[in-house]
Motif scaffolding. Sequence first.
Motif, PDB file in Angstrom:
ATOM      1  N   ARG A  38       0.849  -1.193   0.000  1.00 29.01           N
ATOM      2  CA  ARG A  38       0.000   0.000   0.000  1.00 29.01           C
ATOM      3  C   ARG A  38       0.880   1.236   0.000  1.00 29.01           C
ATOM      4  NH1 ARG A  38      -2.629  -0.414   6.141  1.00 29.01           N
ATOM      5  NH2 ARG A  38      -0.691   0.010   7.296  1.00 29.01           N
ATOM      6  N   GLN A  39       0.306   2.297  -0.527  1.00 28.17           N
ATOM      7  CA  GLN A  39       1.018   3.565  -0.555  1.00 28.17           C
ATOM      8  C   GLN A  39       0.053   4.681  -0.212  1.00 28.17           C
ATOM      9  OE1 GLN A  39       3.214   4.375  -4.175  1.00 28.17           O
ATOM     10  NE2 GLN A  39       4.528   5.819  -3.094  1.00 28.17           N
ATOM     11  N   ALA A  40       0.332   5.334   0.894  1.00 25.48           N
ATOM     12  CA  ALA A  40      -0.463   6.470   1.327  1.00 25.48           C
ATOM     13  C   ALA A  40       0.117   7.749   0.724  1.00 25.48           C
ATOM     14  CB  ALA A  40      -0.470   6.544   2.847  1.00 25.48           C
ATOM     15  N   PRO A  41      -0.682   8.802   0.619  1.00 25.99           N
ATOM     16  CA  PRO A  41      -0.181  10.053   0.053  1.00 25.99           C
ATOM     17  C   PRO A  41       1.053  10.552   0.791  1.00 25.99           C
ATOM     18  CG  PRO A  41      -2.555  10.131   0.263  1.00 25.99           C
ATOM     19  CD  PRO A  41      -2.105   8.876   0.953  1.00 25.99           C
ATOM     20  N   GLY A  42       2.094  10.846   0.038  1.00 27.57           N
ATOM     21  CA  GLY A  42       3.306  11.385   0.624  1.00 27.57           C
ATOM     22  C   GLY A  42       4.190  10.375   1.323  1.00 27.57           C
ATOM     23  N   LYS A  43       3.831   9.106   1.220  1.00 28.49           N
ATOM     24  CA  LYS A  43       4.616   8.067   1.893  1.00 28.49           C
ATOM     25  C   LYS A  43       5.130   7.049   0.891  1.00 28.49           C
ATOM     26  CE  LYS A  43       2.377   8.360   6.411  1.00 28.49           C
ATOM     27  NZ  LYS A  43       1.755   7.576   7.512  1.00 28.49           N
ATOM     28  N   GLY A  47       5.027  -2.878   2.372  1.00 31.26           N
ATOM     29  CA  GLY A  47       4.426  -4.197   2.319  1.00 31.26           C
ATOM     30  C   GLY A  47       3.446  -4.388   3.455  1.00 31.26           C
ATOM     31  N   VAL A  48       2.301  -4.965   3.132  1.00 22.82           N
ATOM     32  CA  VAL A  48       1.254  -5.196   4.123  1.00 22.82           C
ATOM     33  C   VAL A  48       1.217  -6.670   4.525  1.00 22.82           C
ATOM     34  CG1 VAL A  48      -1.226  -5.103   4.556  1.00 22.82           C
ATOM     35  CG2 VAL A  48      -0.117  -3.282   3.231  1.00 22.82           C
ATOM     36  N   ALA A 104       9.276 -15.913   0.622  1.00 15.12           N
ATOM     37  CA  ALA A 104       8.116 -15.017   0.715  1.00 15.12           C
ATOM     38  C   ALA A 104       8.457 -13.867   1.643  1.00 15.12           C
ATOM     39  CB  ALA A 104       6.903 -15.763   1.219  1.00 15.12           C
ATOM     40  N   THR A 105       8.501 -12.661   1.100  1.00 14.29           N
ATOM     41  CA  THR A 105       8.749 -11.480   1.900  1.00 14.29           C
ATOM     42  C   THR A 105       8.077 -10.295   1.244  1.00 14.29           C
ATOM     43  OG1 THR A 105      10.435  -9.995   2.784  1.00 14.29           O
ATOM     44  CG2 THR A 105      10.932 -11.060   0.692  1.00 14.29           C
ATOM     45  N   MET A 106       7.614  -9.352   2.078  1.00 17.61           N
ATOM     46  CA  MET A 106       7.063  -8.128   1.504  1.00 17.61           C
ATOM     47  C   MET A 106       7.930  -6.941   1.900  1.00 17.61           C
ATOM     48  SD  MET A 106       5.247  -9.109   4.351  1.00 17.61           S
ATOM     49  CE  MET A 106       4.629  -8.445   5.885  1.00 17.61           C
TER      50      MET A 106
END
Length: 125
Positions: A38-43, A47-48, A104-106
Amino acid sequence: DVQLQASGGGLVQAGGSLRLSCVVQGLTFDDYVIAWFRQAPGKEREGVTCIDMGDKKTYYEDSVKGRFTISRDNAKNTANLQMNSLKPEDTAVYYCAADLGAIATMKFPTLYDYWGQGTLVTVSS
């Protein structure tokens, strides 16, 4: 062509739930680790969660443990992310990704070979 189609995002109140889906075409789904970022604004993109190939072992980022559940249906080439008890800080564009890898890694988005287009999740307070 390889395609990852993410869907299920939307607007939800804090404490609510959403279920994201990622339909994958054009690759041997069973051979790939599937993750949600996921990517939030400005960040930066983070990985979730991810799910391994054979044993379907799952991994979660600390802030979503106990609230989010990843699953995969290899027969349907689909991965799902059930998100419960959503918080405003979960607001972001969510991306599914596929990695033809042994581990398996995020933690490292650059390891992932294919990405979906993203689906927006907005959690209001």
